[in-house]
Motif scaffolding. Structure first.
Motif, mmCIF file in Angstrom:
data_model
loop_
_atom_site.group_PDB
_atom_site.id
_atom_site.type_symbol
_atom_site.label_atom_id
_atom_site.label_comp_id
_atom_site.label_asym_id
_atom_site.label_seq_id
_atom_site.Cartn_x
_atom_site.Cartn_y
_atom_site.Cartn_z
ATOM 1 N N ALA A 124 -8.743 -60.575 -15.475
ATOM 2 C CA ALA A 124 -9.151 -60.102 -14.149
ATOM 3 C C ALA A 124 -8.516 -60.906 -13.025
ATOM 4 N N GLY A 125 -7.857 -62.016 -13.385
ATOM 5 C CA GLY A 125 -7.196 -62.817 -12.358
ATOM 6 C C GLY A 125 -7.794 -64.189 -12.150
ATOM 7 N N MET A 126 -8.790 -64.568 -12.965
ATOM 8 C CA MET A 126 -9.351 -65.909 -12.831
ATOM 9 C C MET A 126 -8.388 -66.927 -13.422
ATOM 10 N N ASP A 127 -8.489 -68.153 -12.941
ATOM 11 C CA ASP A 127 -7.553 -69.198 -13.345
ATOM 12 C C ASP A 127 -8.122 -70.125 -14.408
ATOM 13 N N GLY A 128 -9.419 -70.142 -14.566
ATOM 14 C CA GLY A 128 -10.044 -71.024 -15.541
ATOM 15 C C GLY A 128 -11.373 -70.469 -15.991
ATOM 16 N N TYR A 129 -11.998 -71.175 -16.935
ATOM 17 C CA TYR A 129 -13.213 -70.648 -17.562
ATOM 18 C C TYR A 129 -14.104 -71.810 -17.973
ATOM 19 N N LEU A 130 -15.361 -71.770 -17.552
ATOM 20 C CA LEU A 130 -16.361 -72.757 -17.947
ATOM 21 C C LEU A 130 -17.551 -72.022 -18.547
ATOM 22 N N SER A 131 -17.967 -72.456 -19.721
ATOM 23 C CA SER A 131 -19.101 -71.828 -20.397
ATOM 24 C C SER A 131 -20.375 -72.617 -20.103
ATOM 25 N N LYS A 132 -21.429 -71.910 -19.737
ATOM 26 C CA LYS A 132 -22.719 -72.555 -19.511
ATOM 27 C C LYS A 132 -23.338 -72.954 -20.847
ATOM 28 N N PRO A 133 -24.144 -74.021 -20.842
ATOM 29 C CA PRO A 133 -24.476 -74.886 -19.718
ATOM 30 C C PRO A 133 -23.284 -75.746 -19.290
ATOM 31 N N ILE A 134 -23.136 -75.882 -17.973
ATOM 32 C CA ILE A 134 -21.999 -76.607 -17.412
ATOM 33 C C ILE A 134 -22.185 -78.101 -17.625
ATOM 34 N N GLN A 135 -21.208 -78.716 -18.267
ATOM 35 C CA GLN A 135 -21.221 -80.156 -18.466
ATOM 36 C C GLN A 135 -20.335 -80.806 -17.393
ATOM 37 N N ARG A 136 -20.789 -81.931 -16.867
ATOM 38 C CA ARG A 136 -20.037 -82.619 -15.821
ATOM 39 C C ARG A 136 -18.609 -82.918 -16.276
ATOM 40 N N ARG A 137 -18.454 -83.331 -17.542
ATOM 41 C CA ARG A 137 -17.134 -83.673 -18.066
ATOM 42 C C ARG A 137 -16.203 -82.462 -18.042
ATOM 43 N N GLU A 138 -16.720 -81.293 -18.473
ATOM 44 C CA GLU A 138 -15.901 -80.082 -18.503
ATOM 45 C C GLU A 138 -15.579 -79.610 -17.086
ATOM 46 N N LEU A 139 -16.565 -79.714 -16.190
ATOM 47 C CA LEU A 139 -16.335 -79.314 -14.803
ATOM 48 C C LEU A 139 -15.257 -80.179 -14.168
ATOM 49 N N LEU A 140 -15.351 -81.479 -14.380
ATOM 50 C CA LEU A 140 -14.367 -82.390 -13.806
ATOM 51 C C LEU A 140 -12.976 -82.094 -14.334
ATOM 52 N N ARG A 141 -12.852 -81.852 -15.651
ATOM 53 C CA ARG A 141 -11.546 -81.557 -16.230
ATOM 54 C C ARG A 141 -10.957 -80.275 -15.644
ATOM 55 N N GLU A 142 -11.802 -79.255 -15.480
ATOM 56 C CA GLU A 142 -11.303 -77.981 -14.973
ATOM 57 C C GLU A 142 -10.887 -78.105 -13.506
ATOM 58 N N LEU A 143 -11.652 -78.833 -12.707
ATOM 59 C CA LEU A 143 -11.277 -79.035 -11.305
ATOM 60 C C LEU A 143 -9.945 -79.770 -11.196
ATOM 61 N N ARG A 144 -9.767 -80.774 -12.033
ATOM 62 C CA ARG A 144 -8.496 -81.504 -12.009
ATOM 63 C C ARG A 144 -7.343 -80.622 -12.475
ATOM 64 N N ARG A 145 -7.602 -79.799 -13.486
ATOM 65 C CA ARG A 145 -6.545 -78.924 -14.001
ATOM 66 C C ARG A 145 -6.111 -77.915 -12.949
ATOM 67 N N GLN A 146 -7.073 -77.341 -12.257
ATOM 68 C CA GLN A 146 -6.736 -76.378 -11.221
ATOM 69 C C GLN A 146 -5.986 -77.042 -10.071
ATOM 70 N N GLY A 147 -6.359 -78.278 -9.745
ATOM 71 C CA GLY A 147 -5.655 -78.989 -8.698
ATOM 72 C C GLY A 147 -4.225 -79.307 -9.083
ATOM 73 N N THR A 148 -4.018 -79.673 -10.365
ATOM 74 C CA THR A 148 -2.669 -79.968 -10.846
ATOM 75 C C THR A 148 -1.803 -78.722 -10.841
ATOM 76 N N ARG A 149 -2.390 -77.590 -11.243
ATOM 77 C CA ARG A 149 -1.611 -76.348 -11.339
ATOM 78 C C ARG A 149 -1.248 -75.783 -9.973
ATOM 79 N N SER A 150 -2.209 -75.801 -9.065
ATOM 80 C CA SER A 150 -1.985 -75.125 -7.787
ATOM 81 C C SER A 150 -1.555 -76.058 -6.662
ATOM 82 N N GLY A 151 -1.699 -77.377 -6.881
ATOM 83 C CA GLY A 151 -1.388 -78.318 -5.818
ATOM 84 C C GLY A 151 -2.355 -78.230 -4.663
ATOM 85 N N VAL A 152 -3.584 -77.700 -4.938
ATOM 86 C CA VAL A 152 -4.522 -77.464 -3.847
ATOM 87 C C VAL A 152 -4.941 -78.769 -3.181
#
Length: 734
Positions: free
Chosen positions: A702-730
């Protein structure tokens, strides 16, 4: 003792070799399609090969009888099967080949018909086999045509035969009877075969439908359970991050442990269902090997601490650090093995060893050794089966589904690895896994700290021999000179005996020593002015941290909860030495990190829009993001998210999938539609309780860039935020 799935190059059997040879003549498109066309093509190829035997036998007989003209006419029939094989290989037309072969092979018998041969000639028997060959090669009722032709030729030849009429009638009746009977048997066999195949196809379709229904049911149940579980675990995390003390903290930790156990049970059932339905797929990405192993260790740290076990990680020198493979599957394999080891180890040690696989430079070997109850020899082949446990009785002491090791076996096979087991009842077990994880050629996403301990002399005071040895290896690997002892008194003697030129730089001490505790050793060092008083780093309990006052009295500048990640130990020893003249008012618990926001400076001020309809999950997401230093705004559905994004100002969206009015899939599609022709791409990460592989693919499609499965773990959230920042340069763009 190795498990039944230990890979070994078994010699293929004769039927397997024959089947492989037959499949060489099958067109790739027919082989890919499968079903009845493939089965028919295989049967036609087999018939053509079998035909060579009677053809060669007939030619040999004709040569022996001196019938050279018949040999000349029959000789081309040897070439005919190979021509038929070529036609099948190129076109897959088995029906045409069957009729053509019957026509070619009948030439010899027809020749005899016109050269005066009688009914007693050997060629007359050949018409008996043609209808059967056509039936098997071409299918349908076409074999009856050749059966009729054979009967007609037999009758014509019988009328021309000069012999005893009774003998002619008897032979004619026999030939016609054999011809019709064989054809009837072949047709009955073909009908039964087709009916059996049809029934099998119907049964397979029903089984697939049942598996799909079961998967949908489990997916729905998983979603309904994960949604409140996200609220439970999230709120417990918020409580534990607060100022709970004493019994209240103990109650909250117990509730968190129980919730995690429930989530693990749900994950096991869901994973086994996906494996059973053939829906488990691999995703190859580069990742840091040590980080994955330490994540798995951290997830069993609480039960390890509750049992008083020693959890040790040893990474052998030369082991590749950055690999390519399925990160999630590797972590799950390790976590299942660790959970199994911790569950069945009442006291002692659980040790994880990571090293290069013997004889395989691109393989990594993981070993999990425990000092637990062990496994009886007669049960070792069964524990890798689903729902099997060492003790399956109703009075067993260890609860569980019996799915953990079964899932490990299936994942190892899926990844092309192998696994095994060494165990002695009452003495413990060692499970090992070898996985093909080649070294990644790309740059690691997280670089090791540019810190060295070269020139430092570190005293390691640890009673546990294996932990002491591993700590010494790690510190020496970072350049330190290591002095080791196994008791508090031994540490004091080492400090007293070291000369002025060889002073101890830092003391690394365990919380529990044989003759005294770590605090007692720290106080003894602090109070004896005759000895050097180097800064102390203490390794201690995850849940029973001494107060700051007690740690300061013992001269402890850093308190590390076991199991200690290697980078954290390196930073702690380095910081203890470099800050030795700047006493801290509070001992460091996470070296180099004061708060979660300090840990993630690149996320400070990151503007995140959370689209989530559940009020409790909104609070959890907000708390996690605020703790990381982000700026957060929350909306309740996809329509509100679109309206809020119109105003702009967001760096990333966390999007729930199932929401009222407009779900996350529709909202993402609308966002991507509006971005057409624009330069900026807004990262969108799914945050959903839908946990199946197809759910993830649906989100990405559908166009999403990443995926997190609930329950959200802080470790997984942090990794995904960093990954998206690395990919997009946001983060750099802000």
């Amino acid at each position: 003792m190795t498990s039944p799935d230990r890979s070994a190059a078994a010699e293929p059997s004769l039927p397997e070799r024959l089947a492989a040879r037959i499949d060489r003549w099958i067109p790739p498109e027919v082989a890919a399609a499968g079903g009845e066309p493939l089965r028919r093509a295989r049967m036609a190829v087999a018939v053509l090969w079998v035909l060579l035997v009677p053809i060669c036998a007939a030619l040999t007989q004709l040569v022996a009888d001196g019938e050279l003209l018949s040999v000349t006419l029959l000789a081309p029939s040897i070439v005919a099967p190979f021509v038929g094989l070529g036609i099948i290989r190129r076109t897959g037309r088995t029906r045409f080949v069957g009729h053509a072969m019957a026509a070619v092979l009948s030439l010899g018998a027809i020749h005899q018909l016109f050269t005066g041969a009688d009914l007693f000639h050997v060629s007359m028997i050949s018409f008996v086999g043609f209808p059967v060959m056509v039936t098997f090669a071409s299918g349908g009722r076409s074999g009856w045509v050749w059966c009729g032709i054979g009967v007609a030729i037999h009758v014509i030849v019988a009328l021309r035969t000069q012999a005893d009429p009774a003998a002619i009638r008897a032979l004619l009746s026999t030939l016609i009877g054999i011809n019709v009977s064989l054809m009837g048997i072949a047709q009955a066999f073909e009908s039964l075969r087709l009916r059996s195949i049809e029934e099998l196809e119907r049964a397979r379709a029903e089984a697939q439908a049942a598996a799909a229904a079961r998967s949908r049911f489990l997916a729905n149940m998983s979603h309904e359970i994960r949604t409140p579980m996200n609220g439970i675990l999230g709120m417990l995390g918020i409580l534990l991050d607060g100022k709970l003390e004493g019994e209240q903290r103990g109650y909250a930790e117990t509730a968190q442990i129980s919730s995690v156990a429930l989530l693990d049970l749900l994950n096991d059932i869901l994973d086994f269902s996906k494996i059973d339905a053939g829906q488990m797929a691999l995703e190859t990405t580069p990742f840091g090997l040590l980080a994955v192993v330490e994540e798995a260790l951290s997830q069993v740290a609480v039960p390890v601490d509750a049992k008083g076990l020693e959890l040790i990680l040893r990474v052998r020198p030369g082991t590749v650090a950055h690999v390519e493979g399925d990160r999630g599957k590797v972590r799950q394999i390790l976590l299942n093995l660790l959970s199994n080891a911790v569950k069945f180890t009442p006291s002692g040690t659980v040790m994880v060893t990571v090293e290069t696989a013997p004889g395989d430079a691109e393989g990594v070997r993981f070993s999990v050794r425990d000092t637990g109850i062990g496994i009886p020899e007669d049960r070792q082949d069964l524990i890798f089966d689903a729902f099997q446990q060492v003790d399956g009785s109703s009075t067993r002491e260890h609860a569980g589904t019996g799915l953990g090791l079964a899932i490990v076996r299936e994942l190892v096979q899926l990844m092309g690895g192998q696994m095994g087991l060494h165990s002695e009842h009452g003495r413990g077990s060692t499970f090992w896994v070898e996985l093909p994880l080649p070294e990644s050629e790309g740059e690691p996403s997280v670089r090791p700290p540019d810190v060295s301990l070269a020139g430092l002399r570190v005293l390691v005071a640890v009673a546990h021999s294996e932990l002491r040895e591993v700590l010494g290896e790690q510190l020496a690997g970072w350049g330190a000179s290591v002095v080791a002892c196994d008791s508090g008194q031994g540490a004091l003697e080492r400090l007293r005996g070291v000369g002025d030129g060889e002073g101890i730089s830092v003391v690394v001490l365990d919380e529990h020593l044989g003759d005294m505790d770590g605090l007692g050793l720290g106080r003894a060092i602090e109070q004896d002015a005759a000895r050097p008083r180097p800064p102390r780093v203490m390794l201690g309990s995850l849940t029973r941290r001494p107060s700051d006052e007690l740690l300061q009295e013992a001269g402890v500048v850093a308190y590390l909860r076991k199991p200690v990640p290697q980078v954290m130990l390196l930073r702690a020893v380095h910081d203890a030495w470099t800050r030795r003249d700047r006493p801290s008012r509070r001992p460091i618990t996470r070296p180099g990190r004061a708060t979660a926001a300090d840990e993630t400076p690149e996320l400070a001020g990151l503007r995140v829009l959370v689209a989530e309809d559940n009020a409790i999950n909104q609070k959890v997401a907000r708390h996690l993001l605020l703790a990381l230093g982000c700026e957060v705004e929350v909306v309740g559905d996809g329509e509100e998210a679109l309206q809020r994004l119109e105003a702009g100002g967001f760096d990333l969206v966390l999007m729930d999938v199932q929401m009222p009015r407009m779900d996350g899939i529709e909202a993402t599609t609308a966002i991507r539609r509006k971005e057409l022709g624009r330069e900026r791409h807004l990262p969108i990460v799914a945050m959903t309780a839908h946990a199946l592989a197809e759910d993830r693919q649906r989100c990405l499609a559908a166009g999403m860039d990443g995926y997190l499965s609930k329950p959200i773990q802080r470790r997984e959230l942090l990794r995904e935020l960093r990954r998206q920042g690395t990919r997009s340069g946001v983060y750099l763009a802000r």
